[in-house]
Write a protein that holds these residues in place. Structure first.
Motif, PDB file in Angstrom:
ATOM      1  N   ALA A   1       0.831  -1.207   0.000  1.00  0.00           N
ATOM      2  CA  ALA A   1       0.000   0.000   0.000  1.00  0.00           C
ATOM      3  C   ALA A   1       0.864   1.255   0.000  1.00  0.00           C
ATOM      4  O   ALA A   1       0.575   2.228  -0.714  1.00  0.00           O
ATOM      5  N   ALA A   2       1.926   1.243   0.817  1.00  0.00           N
ATOM      6  CA  ALA A   2       2.818   2.402   0.867  1.00  0.00           C
ATOM      7  C   ALA A   2       3.525   2.615  -0.466  1.00  0.00           C
ATOM      8  O   ALA A   2       3.617   3.739  -0.968  1.00  0.00           O
ATOM      9  N   LEU A   3       4.003   1.524  -1.067  1.00  0.00           N
ATOM     10  CA  LEU A   3       4.687   1.627  -2.354  1.00  0.00           C
ATOM     11  C   LEU A   3       3.745   2.112  -3.441  1.00  0.00           C
ATOM     12  O   LEU A   3       4.117   2.917  -4.299  1.00  0.00           O
ATOM     13  N   ALA A   4       2.514   1.614  -3.419  1.00  0.00           N
ATOM     14  CA  ALA A   4       1.542   2.006  -4.439  1.00  0.00           C
ATOM     15  C   ALA A   4       1.193   3.483  -4.329  1.00  0.00           C
ATOM     16  O   ALA A   4       1.033   4.180  -5.335  1.00  0.00           O
ATOM     17  N   ALA A   5       1.078   3.981  -3.098  1.00  0.00           N
ATOM     18  CA  ALA A   5       0.794   5.411  -2.913  1.00  0.00           C
ATOM     19  C   ALA A   5       1.967   6.259  -3.391  1.00  0.00           C
ATOM     20  O   ALA A   5       1.788   7.292  -4.047  1.00  0.00           O
ATOM     21  N   ILE A   6       3.182   5.806  -3.065  1.00  0.00           N
ATOM     22  CA  ILE A   6       4.379   6.535  -3.514  1.00  0.00           C
ATOM     23  C   ILE A   6       4.484   6.516  -5.036  1.00  0.00           C
ATOM     24  O   ILE A   6       4.987   7.451  -5.655  1.00  0.00           O
ATOM     25  N   ALA A   7       3.985   5.417  -5.659  1.00  0.00           N
ATOM     26  CA  ALA A   7       4.078   5.277  -7.108  1.00  0.00           C
ATOM     27  C   ALA A   7       3.389   6.410  -7.847  1.00  0.00           C
ATOM     28  O   ALA A   7       3.776   6.759  -8.965  1.00  0.00           O
ATOM     29  N   ALA A   8       2.380   6.993  -7.221  1.00  0.00           N
ATOM     30  CA  ALA A   8       1.663   8.089  -7.872  1.00  0.00           C
ATOM     31  C   ALA A   8       2.589   9.269  -8.140  1.00  0.00           C
ATOM     32  O   ALA A   8       2.404  10.017  -9.098  1.00  0.00           O
ATOM     33  N   LEU A   9       3.604   9.442  -7.299  1.00  0.00           N
ATOM     34  CA  LEU A   9       4.531  10.564  -7.442  1.00  0.00           C
ATOM     35  C   LEU A   9       5.916  10.133  -7.908  1.00  0.00           C
ATOM     36  O   LEU A   9       6.825  10.956  -7.966  1.00  0.00           O
ATOM     37  N   SER A  10       6.066   8.849  -8.233  1.00  0.00           N
ATOM     38  CA  SER A  10       7.389   8.326  -8.586  1.00  0.00           C
ATOM     39  C   SER A  10       7.943   8.934  -9.865  1.00  0.00           C
ATOM     40  O   SER A  10       9.143   8.917 -10.100  1.00  0.00           O
TER      41      SER A  10
END
Length: 320
Positions: A252-261
Motif C-alpha cells: 500500500a505504501a509503495l503504491a501510494a508513492i508510485a503516484a509521485l514516482s
C-alpha cells in the motif's frame, strides 16, 4: 489509405498514393524533430515536477489500484497475442479485449494531452497530420480540375489510431511506476537490511521476519537483551498473519508513492534516452499504421518487464 476524394480520371491512383505517402513522411519527420524539446520541457527538471504534480489528489487512490490491476491486464494482453497468432477461439480474444487497463490517472491523461497537443499537433488545434495530407493532395490536384479534398475521410482513419496509441502509452506510466518500486525495494533492502529484496513482496518478508524477531525477543523469558541474542542465532518464523499484514502495508505504501514516482523516474528515463526511444517507437508505429491503413500496432513492452520483475520477486520470496 482510403481514397481522398472521388477525383476525376485525370488524377491517377499512383499520384494520389504518392502524395499521401509524401504528406505522411513530412508530418512524422516534423514530429521527430520536436521530440528533444518535448522531453526537455516536460520530463527534465523543472518540467517533471509540474508534470507529476497532477498526481496530488485522486491519483493517490487510482495509482494503487492500477498497480494491483496491472498483472491482470498484462495477462489479458498476452492472451490476445497468443490467440491472434495461433488462431485461437474468437470468444477468448473478445473476452481479453474487454479487460480494461485500469483507471486513467490525471498524470496519464495530462501526458497524453501533451503528446497530442505539443508533439503530434505542434500546439495547433485540429489534426496536423490531416493538414499535411490535404496540402500534399491539393498540390497534386492543383494540376487538374478536381474537387476539393475530403478531410472527413482522413479524420475517420486517424483519430482511432491516435486514441489507441495514446492509451497504450498511458499504460507505460503504470509499468514505469512498478519498475521504479522494484528498483527502490532492491536498493532499500541492500543498504538498510543487507538483503536482496527485488520487490515489495521480498521487502515485506524481510520486515515480517524482523518484526517477528523483535516481538519474540521482547517476550523472551530471560529478558529482551538475551532474547535478542538468542533469536539472532535461532530466528523465529513469522506467522502467516504477520507476514500478510506487513506485505499489505508495504504494498500500500509503495503504491501510494508510485503516484509521485515520476518526479524521480521521468528525469532518469529522459537522461538515459528511454523517453526518446519510446516516443520514437510510438511515431514509427503510427506512421506505419497510417500508411498501411492498419489497426494500431503500438504495444510497448514495459508492462511485461514489470510483470517479469513481479514474478521474480514472488519466486525469490518463496511464494511460488
Amino acid at each position: 489509405m482510403p481514397q481522398a476524394t472521388s477525383s476525376q480520371s485525370t488524377v491517377s491512383e499512383s499520384e494520389i498514393e504518392q502524395a499521401i505517402q509524401l504528406g505522411i513522411a513530412r508530418y512524422f519527420e516534423g514530429c521527430r524533430t520536436r521530440i528533444p524539446a518535448f522531453i526537455d520541457r516536460h520530463f527534465h527538471y523543472p518540467g517533471a515536477i509540474e508534470t507529476n504534480r497532477k498526481a496530488l489528489g485522486w491519483d493517490m487512490l487510482r495509482a494503487p489500484f492500477n498497480l494491483l490491476w496491472a498483472p491482470v491486464y498484462a495477462l489479458a494482453c498476452l492472451v490476445k497475442i497468443l490467440v491472434r497468432h495461433r488462431a485461437g477461439p474468437t470468444w477468448l480474444y473478445r473476452l481479453a479485449d474487454h479487460v480494461p487497463a485500469g483507471f486513467t490517472t490525471q498524470v496519464q491523461q495530462h501526458i497524453s494531452d501533451l503528446i497530442l497537443t505539443d508533439l503530434l499537433n505542434d500546439g495547433r488545434t485540429g489534426l496536423l497530420l490531416e493538414d499535411y495530407l490535404v496540402d500534399a493532395l491539393e498540390t497534386v490536384y492543383s494540376r487538374h480540375a478536381s474537387e476539393p479534398v475530403d478531410r472527413q475521410r482522413f479524420t475517420t482513419l486517424i483519430e482511432p489510431l491516435l486514441a489507441d496509441a495514446l492509451s497504450q502509452y498511458r499504460i507505460t506510466r503504470t509499468a514505469s511506476a512498478d519498475i521504479t518500486n522494484s528498483i527502490s525495494c532492491t536498493v532499500l533492502g541492500a543498504f538498510a537490511f543487507q538483503k536482496f529484496t527485488p520487490g515489495g513482496i521480498g521487502l515485506g518478508v524481510v520486515l515480517a521476519s524482523m518484526l517477528a524477531k523483535f516481538m519474540a525477543a521482547r517476550d523472551f523469558i530471560l529478558g529482551e537483551t538475551i532474547g535478542g541474542w538468542y533469536y539472532s542465532w535461532f530466528p523465529p518464523e513469522p506467522s502467516l498473519t504477520t507476514t500478510a499484514g506487513v506485505m499489505v502495508a508495504i504494498m500500500a505504501a509503495l503504491a501510494a508513492i508510485a503516484a509521485l514516482s515520476g518526479v524521480i523516474s521521468d528525469p532518469v528515463q529522459a537522461a538515459t534516452g528511454l523517453h526518446r526511444r519510446r516516443l520514437n517507437k510510438l511515431l514509427d508505429h503510427l506512421e506505419r499504421d497510417v500508411s498501411l491503413s492498419t489497426q494500431n500496432s503500438f504495444r510497448p513492452k514495459d508492462q511485461y518487464v514489470a510483470r517479469i520483475l513481479d514474478m521474480f520477486d514472488m519466486i525469490r520470496s518463496g511464494l511460488i
